[in-house]
Design a protein around this motif. Structure first.
Motif, PDB file in Angstrom:
ATOM      1  N   MET A 282       0.814  -1.192   0.000  1.00 31.53           N
ATOM      2  CA  MET A 282       0.000   0.000   0.000  1.00 31.53           C
ATOM      3  C   MET A 282       0.861   1.261   0.000  1.00 31.53           C
ATOM      4  N   LEU A 283       2.064   1.156   0.541  1.00 27.60           N
ATOM      5  CA  LEU A 283       2.947   2.321   0.493  1.00 27.60           C
ATOM      6  C   LEU A 283       3.292   2.680  -0.944  1.00 27.60           C
ATOM      7  N   MET A 284       3.508   1.659  -1.779  1.00 29.25           N
ATOM      8  CA  MET A 284       3.871   1.936  -3.174  1.00 29.25           C
ATOM      9  C   MET A 284       2.689   2.514  -3.943  1.00 29.25           C
ATOM     10  N   LEU A 285       1.531   1.868  -3.858  1.00 32.72           N
ATOM     11  CA  LEU A 285       0.356   2.339  -4.587  1.00 32.72           C
ATOM     12  C   LEU A 285      -0.072   3.719  -4.099  1.00 32.72           C
ATOM     13  N   GLY A 286      -0.194   3.870  -2.790  1.00 32.84           N
ATOM     14  CA  GLY A 286      -0.585   5.159  -2.232  1.00 32.84           C
ATOM     15  C   GLY A 286       0.442   6.241  -2.491  1.00 32.84           C
ATOM     16  N   GLY A 287       1.727   5.870  -2.435  1.00 32.65           N
ATOM     17  CA  GLY A 287       2.773   6.842  -2.737  1.00 32.65           C
ATOM     18  C   GLY A 287       2.695   7.325  -4.173  1.00 32.65           C
ATOM     19  N   ALA A 288       2.494   6.387  -5.107  1.00 36.45           N
ATOM     20  CA  ALA A 288       2.383   6.764  -6.523  1.00 36.45           C
ATOM     21  C   ALA A 288       1.149   7.637  -6.761  1.00 36.45           C
ATOM     22  N   LEU A 289       0.019   7.270  -6.147  1.00 38.84           N
ATOM     23  CA  LEU A 289      -1.187   8.095  -6.284  1.00 38.84           C
ATOM     24  C   LEU A 289      -0.980   9.477  -5.671  1.00 38.84           C
ATOM     25  N   GLY A 290      -0.344   9.517  -4.510  1.00 35.46           N
ATOM     26  CA  GLY A 290      -0.079  10.795  -3.855  1.00 35.46           C
ATOM     27  C   GLY A 290       0.824  11.695  -4.685  1.00 35.46           C
ATOM     28  N   ILE A 291       1.819  11.108  -5.333  1.00 35.95           N
ATOM     29  CA  ILE A 291       2.708  11.887  -6.202  1.00 35.95           C
ATOM     30  C   ILE A 291       1.916  12.452  -7.376  1.00 35.95           C
ATOM     31  N   ALA A 292       1.091  11.610  -8.006  1.00 34.89           N
ATOM     32  CA  ALA A 292       0.295  12.068  -9.150  1.00 34.89           C
ATOM     33  C   ALA A 292      -0.670  13.187  -8.742  1.00 34.89           C
ATOM     34  N   ILE A 293      -1.347  13.006  -7.622  1.00 39.19           N
ATOM     35  CA  ILE A 293      -2.270  14.039  -7.138  1.00 39.19           C
ATOM     36  C   ILE A 293      -1.499  15.309  -6.785  1.00 39.19           C
ATOM     37  N   GLY A 294      -0.339  15.141  -6.154  1.00 36.65           N
ATOM     38  CA  GLY A 294       0.479  16.294  -5.786  1.00 36.65           C
ATOM     39  C   GLY A 294       0.959  17.086  -6.986  1.00 36.65           C
ATOM     40  N   ILE A 295       1.363  16.390  -8.036  1.00 36.30           N
ATOM     41  CA  ILE A 295       1.799  17.084  -9.256  1.00 36.30           C
ATOM     42  C   ILE A 295       0.631  17.833  -9.884  1.00 36.30           C
ATOM     43  N   TRP A 296      -0.539  17.199  -9.902  1.00 34.71           N
ATOM     44  CA  TRP A 296      -1.729  17.867 -10.441  1.00 34.71           C
ATOM     45  C   TRP A 296      -2.069  19.110  -9.613  1.00 34.71           C
ATOM     46  N   LEU A 297      -2.017  18.976  -8.273  1.00 34.51           N
ATOM     47  CA  LEU A 297      -2.285  20.131  -7.406  1.00 34.51           C
ATOM     48  C   LEU A 297      -1.236  21.222  -7.586  1.00 34.51           C
ATOM     49  N   ALA A 298       0.018  20.820  -7.778  1.00 32.54           N
ATOM     50  CA  ALA A 298       1.078  21.810  -7.994  1.00 32.54           C
ATOM     51  C   ALA A 298       0.820  22.596  -9.275  1.00 32.54           C
ATOM     52  N   ALA A 299       0.388  21.908 -10.321  1.00 34.31           N
ATOM     53  CA  ALA A 299       0.079  22.599 -11.577  1.00 34.31           C
ATOM     54  C   ALA A 299      -1.080  23.575 -11.384  1.00 34.31           C
ATOM     55  N   GLN A 300      -2.096  23.155 -10.632  1.00 34.40           N
ATOM     56  CA  GLN A 300      -3.228  24.041 -10.352  1.00 34.40           C
ATOM     57  C   GLN A 300      -2.789  25.235  -9.504  1.00 34.40           C
ATOM     58  N   ALA A 301      -1.941  24.979  -8.517  1.00 31.89           N
ATOM     59  CA  ALA A 301      -1.479  26.043  -7.627  1.00 31.89           C
ATOM     60  C   ALA A 301      -0.611  27.051  -8.371  1.00 31.89           C
ATOM     61  N   LEU A 302       0.226  26.560  -9.272  1.00 32.77           N
ATOM     62  CA  LEU A 302       1.099  27.461 -10.029  1.00 32.77           C
ATOM     63  C   LEU A 302       0.305  28.407 -10.919  1.00 32.77           C
ATOM     64  N   SER A 303      -0.875  27.989 -11.343  1.00 31.46           N
ATOM     65  CA  SER A 303      -1.687  28.875 -12.181  1.00 31.46           C
ATOM     66  C   SER A 303      -2.228  30.059 -11.379  1.00 31.46           C
ATOM     67  N   GLN A 304      -2.264  29.942 -10.050  1.00 34.55           N
ATOM     68  CA  GLN A 304      -2.750  31.036  -9.211  1.00 34.55           C
ATOM     69  C   GLN A 304      -1.606  31.879  -8.671  1.00 34.55           C
ATOM     70  N   SER A 305      -0.596  31.228  -8.110  1.00 37.19           N
ATOM     71  CA  SER A 305       0.566  31.933  -7.578  1.00 37.19           C
ATOM     72  C   SER A 305       1.682  30.925  -7.351  1.00 37.19           C
ATOM     73  N   TRP A 306       2.906  31.311  -7.643  1.00 34.50           N
ATOM     74  CA  TRP A 306       4.030  30.403  -7.459  1.00 34.50           C
ATOM     75  C   TRP A 306       4.280  30.113  -5.982  1.00 34.50           C
ATOM     76  N   LEU A 307       3.768  30.945  -5.079  1.00 35.17           N
ATOM     77  CA  LEU A 307       3.963  30.719  -3.645  1.00 35.17           C
ATOM     78  C   LEU A 307       3.216  29.485  -3.140  1.00 35.17           C
ATOM     79  N   TYR A 308       2.135  29.109  -3.823  1.00 35.08           N
ATOM     80  CA  TYR A 308       1.372  27.934  -3.401  1.00 35.08           C
ATOM     81  C   TYR A 308       2.168  26.641  -3.547  1.00 35.08           C
ATOM     82  N   ILE A 309       3.206  26.675  -4.341  1.00 41.28           N
ATOM     83  CA  ILE A 309       4.012  25.469  -4.540  1.00 41.28           C
ATOM     84  C   ILE A 309       4.651  25.013  -3.225  1.00 41.28           C
ATOM     85  N   PHE A 310       4.903  25.963  -2.316  1.00 35.81           N
ATOM     86  CA  PHE A 310       5.505  25.621  -1.025  1.00 35.81           C
ATOM     87  C   PHE A 310       4.561  24.808  -0.147  1.00 35.81           C
ATOM     88  N   MET A 311       3.267  24.856  -0.432  1.00 41.85           N
ATOM     89  CA  MET A 311       2.318  24.039   0.320  1.00 41.85           C
ATOM     90  C   MET A 311       2.211  22.635  -0.259  1.00 41.85           C
TER      91      MET A 311
END
Length: 150
Positions: A1-30
């Motif tokens: 579950m660490l591998m599957l959840g880790g991979a899903l978390g990375i994918a979700i995190g990258i998607w959220l980072a892309a969304q955050a960057l469209s608003q402000s580069w400071l959101y990337i720190f979150m």
């Protein structure tokens, strides 16, 4: 579950980072700390699957950190990789509500000074059972018999 959840978390995190960057580069720190946590989970899961001592050492710590579900008016701490299943008590004023939740995927919630007037206390039974099984099967956690004493 660490591998599957880790991979899903990375994918979700990258998607959220892309969304955050469209608003402000400071959101990337979150978002970056969450991505790092899920990268660590994926890496530890791979090492555990291979039977490395690194995986046997750090996987129990990662699972133990996923057990508590805590939300207060001042802070929220909850994260999981792969699955979350468990009971929780919601305390709001004089009212007490018992809940049972089940989730599959990856999630991380860490807030300070979060709003809300309720307190939630719960446990992730999936992580607790995974930790129990992992510690029970791990030879490095078993006590060694004493030698030479009568």
């Amino acid at each position: 579950m660490l591998m599957l959840g880790g991979a899903l978390g990375i994918a979700i995190g990258i998607w959220l980072a892309a969304q955050a960057l469209s608003q402000s580069w400071l959101y990337i720190f979150m978002v970056v700390p969450f991505i790092g946590l899920f990268v660590w989970s994926l890496y530890t899961g791979i090492r555990l699957w291979r039977g490395d001592s690194y995986g046997r050492k750090w996987a129990p710590i990662l699972f133990a950190s996923q057990i508590p579900i805590i939300a207060t008016p001042g802070a929220t701490v909850h994260w999981f990789t792969g699955a979350q299943f468990g009971p929780a008590l919601k305390l709001a004023g004089q009212a007490v509500e018992a809940t049972l939740s089940a989730n599959v995927g990856a999630n991380g919630q860490f807030f300070l000074a979060s709003g809300g007037d309720q307190t939630i206390l719960g446990i992730n039974l999936f992580a607790a059972i995974a930790l129990f099984c992992l510690v029970r099967s791990n030879k490095s956690f078993k006590p060694k018999p004493l030698r030479g004493s009568a």
